[in-house]
Design a protein around this motif. Sequence first.
Motif, short mmCIF file in Angstrom:
data_model
loop_
_atom_site.label_atom_id
_atom_site.label_comp_id
_atom_site.label_asym_id
_atom_site.label_seq_id
_atom_site.Cartn_x
_atom_site.Cartn_y
_atom_site.Cartn_z
N UNK A 81 0.75 -1.20 0.01
CA UNK A 81 0.09 -0.05 0.04
C UNK A 81 0.83 1.21 -0.06
N UNK A 82 1.81 1.42 0.89
CA UNK A 82 2.54 2.53 0.90
C UNK A 82 3.57 2.52 -0.42
N UNK A 83 4.14 1.74 -1.08
CA UNK A 83 4.46 1.88 -2.31
C UNK A 83 3.76 2.29 -3.49
N UNK A 84 2.31 1.90 -3.41
CA UNK A 84 1.40 2.32 -4.42
C UNK A 84 1.30 3.66 -4.17
N UNK A 85 1.05 4.28 -3.02
CA UNK A 85 0.64 5.65 -2.64
C UNK A 85 2.05 6.44 -3.13
N UNK A 86 2.96 6.09 -2.81
CA UNK A 86 4.42 6.72 -3.09
C UNK A 86 4.57 7.08 -4.56
N UNK A 87 3.96 6.10 -5.33
CA UNK A 87 3.94 6.11 -6.66
C UNK A 87 2.93 7.23 -7.16
N UNK A 99 -6.18 -8.79 10.63
CA UNK A 99 -5.57 -8.06 11.42
C UNK A 99 -6.71 -7.12 12.06
N UNK A 100 -7.06 -7.17 13.36
CA UNK A 100 -8.29 -6.29 13.73
C UNK A 100 -7.94 -5.43 14.87
N UNK A 101 -6.75 -5.20 15.20
CA UNK A 101 -6.45 -4.10 16.12
C UNK A 101 -6.64 -2.70 15.44
N UNK A 102 -7.13 -1.68 16.62
CA UNK A 102 -7.33 -0.31 16.04
C UNK A 102 -6.18 0.11 15.60
N UNK A 103 -4.97 -0.04 16.03
CA UNK A 103 -3.75 0.54 15.76
C UNK A 103 -3.45 0.22 14.17
N UNK A 104 -3.66 -1.15 13.89
CA UNK A 104 -3.23 -1.42 12.35
C UNK A 104 -4.35 -1.23 11.61
N UNK A 105 -5.61 -0.77 11.95
CA UNK A 105 -6.65 -0.25 11.08
C UNK A 105 -6.19 1.08 11.05
N UNK A 106 -5.74 1.86 11.88
CA UNK A 106 -5.41 3.37 11.78
C UNK A 106 -4.19 3.38 11.01
N UNK A 107 -3.38 2.79 10.91
CA UNK A 107 -2.21 2.60 10.15
C UNK A 107 -2.64 2.39 8.67
N UNK A 108 -3.49 1.71 8.36
CA UNK A 108 -3.77 1.12 6.98
C UNK A 108 -4.46 2.36 6.26
N UNK A 110 -4.16 5.54 7.31
CA UNK A 110 -3.12 6.75 7.33
C UNK A 110 -2.28 6.56 6.06
N UNK A 111 -1.98 5.31 5.75
CA UNK A 111 -1.27 4.85 4.47
C UNK A 111 -2.00 5.34 3.04
N UNK A 112 -3.11 5.24 3.40
CA UNK A 112 -3.92 5.59 2.06
C UNK A 112 -5.04 4.51 1.49
N UNK A 113 -5.16 3.63 2.54
CA UNK A 113 -6.48 2.93 2.22
C UNK A 113 -7.86 3.58 2.18
#
Length: 236
Positions: A81-87, A99-108, A110-113
Amino acid sequence: MLCLVSDFKLNVSKIAVIMRILLVEDDLPLAQGLQISLRHEGFVVDHVSCGKGALAALSYPDHDMAILDLGLPDIDGLKVLEQVRNKKLSLPIIILTARDTIDEKVQGLDLGADDYLVKPFELSELIARLRVIERRLGTANSAIIKIKQVQMDTAAHKVKLDQQDITLSKKEYMVLKTLMENAGRIQSREQIESRLYEWGEEIASNAVEVHISNLRKKLPEQFIQTIRGVGYTVNV
C-alpha cells in the motif's frame, strides 16, 4: 517463491461502466470464492497472490480498484500500500485482513487505504463497500441508458428493444454495455476484451467478433457499426 496470477448523448441518470478489480490474496480458496461472487455482481476480477505481483499489476492502469490482503507471503500488504501511494497511484484500495487491532486499522487508513474490512467478513458487506466506491467514482450500476430504440437497465441487467425484453448471454450483454456506455467513441477489440475477460481466461481469437455478430442479429440494423481496422462503435 511462486506468485500466482489467476488466469454521445445519453438518456442516463448516471453513466455506468464495468469495473475491473485487482484482488491481492494468498488464500486461494478465499480468492476463488471471491472471484466467483464478484463476477456474479458484475465485476471483472484479476487475482494475484503476492505483493510483487500486485505492484507489477498496478504499474499498468488496467484496474479501477484493488482489494488488498495484508498477510502476503513476500511483502507485507501495508508495504505494498505504501509503495502504491508513493508512486502517486490513486486507485481506491480496500484492505481485507485478519488483523483487527485499532492501531493496524489506523495505520492502514493513514497509509492511504480507502476502507478496511476485517476477516471473517460478510460478503454482502464487502459488496456494499465496493458499491460505495463505485458511486464515488461515478460508475455505480444504477443507470438507464437509452440509445434510439435500445434501452439498457444496468441495475437489472436487462435490455429492451422497442420496449420488449431481448435475451442476451452474459458476454453479449457486457459487449453491448461497453459499447453503449462509450457511445460515439470507437472501442477496439482489445478494449472490449479487457472488459470481458480476466487474466488466464481462454479467449478465442474471434471471440469479440462472434459476440458482435450475435448482437447484430438481435438489434436494429447498423446499431453497432464496424470501423474497419479500428474497432466498433454505437452512434447516438
